[in-house]
Structures are given as structure tokens and as C-alpha cells.
Design a protein around this motif. Structure first.
Motif: not given
Length: 580
Positions: A43-71
Motif C-alpha cells: 500500500g501507499a503508506d506501507a514499508t513492506c509487501r504482503a505475499a499472496v500465492v495464486v491458485m487457478l482452478q477450472t470448474d468441472t463440466p455440468q450436466g446429466d450423469g446418465y444420458q440416452t443417445l442413439c446408436k
């Protein structure tokens, strides 16, 4: 959108972010963040810096877990929801395993695993499980592969005959275009029929050769039964007798654990078998259906006594407004129907909610139900009992779903409670009825003949309904009901009903006639063993009776008139035995 420096949060004034704990220049707000990278806030009035570790995550696909499809479907045909700009990667195992191309052909009952890959290369850590149910639709049944029409008759696609579900006709054995029902047929051309499942799957096609002949269709000769014609005038006539009765010996019979409840179970299994049948002729249930079978003698009529809110003429068990119950995906998950003409209480069965078996042996119940119509080869539903408990109807069944991977299940005595008040009585009181001696009213008030019509849309023409009641003298316990009527021009169907509107009176009908107004009718009654003429009824439906002696000689003739029955002829004959 990829996360940037501007998405990081810290408390303070005029926060700036750096890549190093004590040196370097501030990072622009639009700098993309990197997974597991450390960033430092000051910050503007700070004399030291605070560390932050970033973790990026991608969501799991959403939808019906039992699907009926054609041959023939592939992984690309499975429907899942991912973020804009993201794609799906498929694997053959929950962890690790082999990466599968989107063109991989789906196998029935196999579970596939999907991750979401965002536009920046980030892949979801967890994988979405999808078990597939593959529908194989067979070619329709074609009674004749060469169908003949005549040039002077209608010959369009709609006139072609193929039996199946959702029949469509095509111009090629594979691919091609689908014809409209009004398309005119061409002599010598092949047409290809395919049927569709509820899920929209199309099966292999069956070829039909069309022949169109120039000559007229051959005339059919034979004996044709009398057919009423619209606009013509007709006569209806019958004799009726009413007999007063008294209920005695009451017998209270419970529905639960009875022959009637087991008969109800047989009815449910009969309807279930029709729903699961691949034969469209069996599968179709009309809006008003009296259960029947080509292979079994069905009689569900005893159930009617336990059905609430039935009318006095409802003596034969009838299924009304049979419907398939659908989920939000349009899949059949059950069926519903009514058992009374007024349709006041719906009976509905729904399949159990989907069970998912976990890796540690636990089972979770999901918020959607097993589809049954397109799973007939993998599903077993057996209704085992029906009960009325606290005025609610309970349908009890054994249910199995096979070849569905982690979603396979086997349930015994699964209870499905029908919502609302039970349409079935828990107990019914039956009586024996004794005739009241000497019962003879001046005129009969409970017997009637009703004629009703339906138009081309099978809508009842209430305004044209006719009711004929007994009139005239009561002759030897019988009274005549007679009337004339004209069939309305809009009528396409006519029903004549013999009705008893009382619950404590027995009504008997005899010598029923129906014929054109400008004609006359005489009828004859013969003894089925001796073939002797027992009576004849004239054009007014009055009878002449013939009586015979033991040798077959006519001894007496009686005539029925408006004033009663009178003897009009009597004779005696005998043989004299000679003696010495």
C-alpha cells in the motif's frame, strides 16, 4: 475470461502488486495471473509487501450423469455445459487413464469421464462421470414390400403402410431427404421407411416398391350388414321390465391383501408391459381403453366395485386418458391414468430416483428418475402389491436397472405413494338382493334407451342426445319403449345404450329393435332343440305365442295386445285305444 492482477484483493490504500518482495516495478492491472505464482502487495503508506500465492482452478463440466443417445453416437454427442470459450476432454477412467478423441463411438452401459479445458489451457481437476444408454431402433414392420395403388385412388406417402413408432419415409436407403405425407407416389419407385424412438433415434430403413395400376380397384361382392345413414329417420323399440329388490346379508370386503388387489397388480403390469413394448400396435393405448390381450383372457371388471366416483353404468373396467409421464429432458419416467369416467383421481406411477454407487460402496440418490421407455432391454419393473393406507394408494414394485455402470440398481418392494386422496376404496360392502314380491308400478321410471352421437373429432354431440322412456300400459309385467329419430348430418358415430338409472331396481330389456322408419320388421323365436316356432313378433313388436303338447301338436295360440295377453286359439286331440 482469464483472471488478472486486477482480480486480486488486499486491504489498504492504493494497493500495487509486484513480482518480487522488495524490488521491481508495479504490475499493470491487466497482467494475466499464473497458477501457483507468488505476488506481493504494497500500500501507499506501507514499508513492506504482503505475499499472496495464486491458485487457478477450472470448474468441472455440468450436466446429466446418465444420458440416452442413439446408436452410432460419439463422445461429441454427449451434452455437457462448460464456460464460454472452453472445451471438453474425455477420458476412459476417473483418474489417469487414456485421453479419448471426440469421435470415439459410444458403447452402451459404459461410463466416460470429462474435464473442462479453458481457453488458457487450464483443466479441471475433477472429472464429470457420464454413463450412456444407447438406443437401437429396428426397422419397422412392413406387411408388404410391394404395395399396389390405383390411379383413380389416393396414392401419397400417407397411404404407404409400415407399422412402427414415428414412421418417416425417405428417398434413399441411407441419408437423403424425408418425404412430406402429401407427396405423390411414383410408379416403380422405391421408398424407405424408418421408425423413431421417443428420444428421436432413427433406425435402419425398410424398402417398399410402389406400383400404381391404371385400372380401377376390383369391386368387392358380399353380404353387407345394415348401416345407418346420416339424415335418415329410424325407429327404436324394446320391451322393459323393472323389479324392485331389497339388499340383505351385508358383507364387508377389504381391498388390501385380497383377490381384487392382486387383480389391480395384474392391471398395472399389463399397462407397464404395453409401455415398455417395442411393438407400436401394443404400445399405443387409446384415450378410452378396455384392457385386452391377444394371448390372455383379461377380466378386470371386479375392480370397478372399489373405484370411487363411478357412475351407475360403469360396469366394465375402463382406462381413461392414459398418459406417459415425462421428465424435463422429455424422457418417459412413468405413466398415469384414470379408472372412472369423471376422471376425478389420477393414478400415477413414476420410476425410482436414480441411485449412484460411489467408489467406497455408498449410494447417493439423485434428483432425477430412471427413464424407462428407451431402457426396456435393461429395466425390469414388476408390480407386486397395491395397498390403500390412510386413504392413500400405494404402488409396490420390484425395480432393476442393469448395464448402467455406477447407476445400476436393484430395489425390492419399492413403494410409490400416489399423491392425493386414494381413488380406490379401502373397504366395500356387498349385498345379496331379494326381489320384492308383488312389485308392480303403474309405469316404469328407471329404464331408458339413450342415443348419443360423436362428430368427426370424436366430440360428444350433447345437444343431439336422445332419451326414450317406457310409455303405455304394463302388459304381463312388461312395458314398451319406442321412439323415432333422425341421425344428424354432423354425426360420425352413434351409440345406443340401455340404461338403468336406479341403484335399488333391476331392469330387464327384451325384443330390442332398430330399423328405418319407412320399413317394417317381423321377428321369430324358435326352440333351440325342437326348432318349433315359439313366438313371432309383428311390426308393432307385439308377440303371438305358440304352445305345443308332448307330441309336438299345436294346442294353443296366445296374442299380446295393449290390453293384455289373450288366448285366440285352442285345440285338443287324442287317440282312442281299441280293446277286445
Amino acid at each position: 475470461m482469464q483472471a488478472t492482477i486486477g482480480d486480486l484483493q488486499a486491504t489498504g490504500n492504493n494497493i500495487e502488486w509486484y513480482l518480487h518482495p522488495a524490488e521491481g516495478n508495479p504490475l499493470p492491472a491487466d497482467t494475466p495471473l499464473e497458477h501457483l505464482q507468488s505476488y506481493f502487495a504494497q500500500g501507499a503508506d506501507a514499508t513492506c509487501r504482503a505475499a499472496v500465492v495464486v491458485m487457478l482452478q477450472t470448474d468441472t463440466p455440468q450436466g446429466d450423469g446418465y444420458q440416452t443417445l442413439c446408436k452410432g453416437a460419439t463422445l461429441a454427442d454427449i451434452v455437457l455445459q462448460v464456460a464460454a470459450g472452453s472445451s471438453i476432454k474425455w477420458y476412459n477412467q476417473r483418474t489417469g487413464g487414456q485421453l479419448l478423441p471426440a469421435t470415439t463411438a459410444l458403447v452402451h452401459g459404459v461410463t466416460y469421464y470429462a474435464t473442462q479445458l479453458d481457453q488458457y489451457g487450464g483443466e479441471s481437476e475433477d472429472r464429470k462421470e457420464v454413463t450412456v444408454n444407447i438406443i437401437e431402433v429396428f426397422p419397422p414392420y412392413v406387411p408388404s414390400t410391394e404395395q399396389v395403388f390405383y390411379a383413380n385412388q389416393s396414392h401419397t406417402i400417407a397411404n404407404l403402410l409400415a407399422i412402427g413408432n414415428g414412421i418417416r419415409w425417405y428417398d434413399q436407403e441411407e441419408g437423403g431427404i424425408a418425404y412430406a405425407p402429401t407427396e405423390t407416389l411414383v410408379d416403380g419407385q422405391y421408398y424407405y421407411a424408418a421408425q423413431q424412438s421417443e428420444a428421436g433415434c432413427t433406425g435402419d430403413r425398410q424398402a417398399v416398391l410402389v406400383r400404381i395400376l391404371a385400372e380401377e380397384a376390383p369391386t368387392l361382392f358380399g353380404c353387407e350388414k345394415f348401416k345407418p345413414r346420416i339424415g335418415d329417420r329410424y325407429v327404436v323399440n324394446a320391451w322393459v321390465r323393472e323389479q324392485g329388490v331389497t339388499p340383505v346379508n351385508p358383507d364387508i370386503r377389504a381391498f388390501n391383501d385380497s383377490e381384487i388387489s392382486q387383480l389391480f397388480v395384474e392391471l398395472l403390469n399389463h399397462l407397464k408391459d404395453k409401455v415398455l413394448s417395442a411393438d407400436s400396435d401394443i404400445y399405443h393405448i387409446p384415450a378410452i381403453y378396455i384392457p385386452h390381450s391377444e394371448t390372455a383372457n383379461l377380466n378386470f371388471d371386479p375392480i370397478v366395485s372399489y373405484i370411487k366416483d363411478t357412475e351407475i353404468d360403469e360396469r366394465k373396467l375402463t382406462v381413461y386418458n392414459f398418459s406417459l409421464e415425462k421428465d424435463t429432458y422429455g424422457r418417459t419416467i412413468g405413466f398415469s391414468f384414470f379408472l372412472n369416467k369423471n376422471q376425478t383421481a389420477k393414478i400415477m406411477y413414476q420410476s425410482p430416483k436414480v441411485r449412484k454407487r460411489g467408489t467406497l460402496g455408498g449410494v447417493s440418490i439423485l434428483d432425477y428418475r430412471y427413464p424407462i421407455r428407451d431402457n426396456a432391454d435393461n429395466i425390469r419393473i414388476d408390480f407386486t402389491d397395491v395397498k390403500v393406507v390412510n386413504d392413500q394408494l400405494q404402488l409396490i414394485s420390484d425395480f432393476e436397472m442393469n448395464n448402467a455402470g455406477a447407476y445400476s440398481t436393484s430395489l425390492t418392494n419399492h413403494t410409490d405413494v400416489v399423491s392425493g386422496v386414494s381413488p380406490v376404496e379401502e373397504t366395500v360392502t356387498f349385498y345379496e338382493y331379494e326381489e320384492i314380491p308383488g312389485y308392480q308400478p303403474i309405469t316404469y321410471m328407471n329404464a331408458l334407451v339413450e342415443i348419443q352421437y360423436k362428430d368427426a373429432n370424436e366430440t360428444v354431440m350433447e345437444a343431439d342426445k336422445l332419451v326414450f322412456i317406457p310409455k303405455g300400459p304394463v302388459i304381463d309385467g312388461w312395458q314398451q319403449v319406442s321412439g323415432t329419430f333422425v341421425i344428424p348430418v354432423a354425426a360420425h358415430q352413434m351409440t345406443m345404450s340401455l340404461k338403468n338409472i336406479a341403484s335399488d331396481i333391476n331392469v330387464y330389456f327384451d325384443d330390442i329393435r332398430f330399423h328405418p322408419y319407412d320399413s317394417s320388421m317381423k321377428t321369430f323365436v324358435y326352440d333351440p332343440i325342437t326348432q318349433r316356432l315359439m313366438s313371432e313378433l309383428d311390426e308393432n313388436n307385439f308377440a303371438t305365442f305358440y304352445e305345443y303338447d308332448a307330441e309336438g301338436g299345436l294346442i294353443r295360440v296366445k296374442k299380446e295386445t295393449a290390453k293384455g295377453i289373450f288366448t285366440i286359439q285352442e285345440s285338443r286331440s287324442g287317440n282312442v285305444k281299441a280293446t277286445d
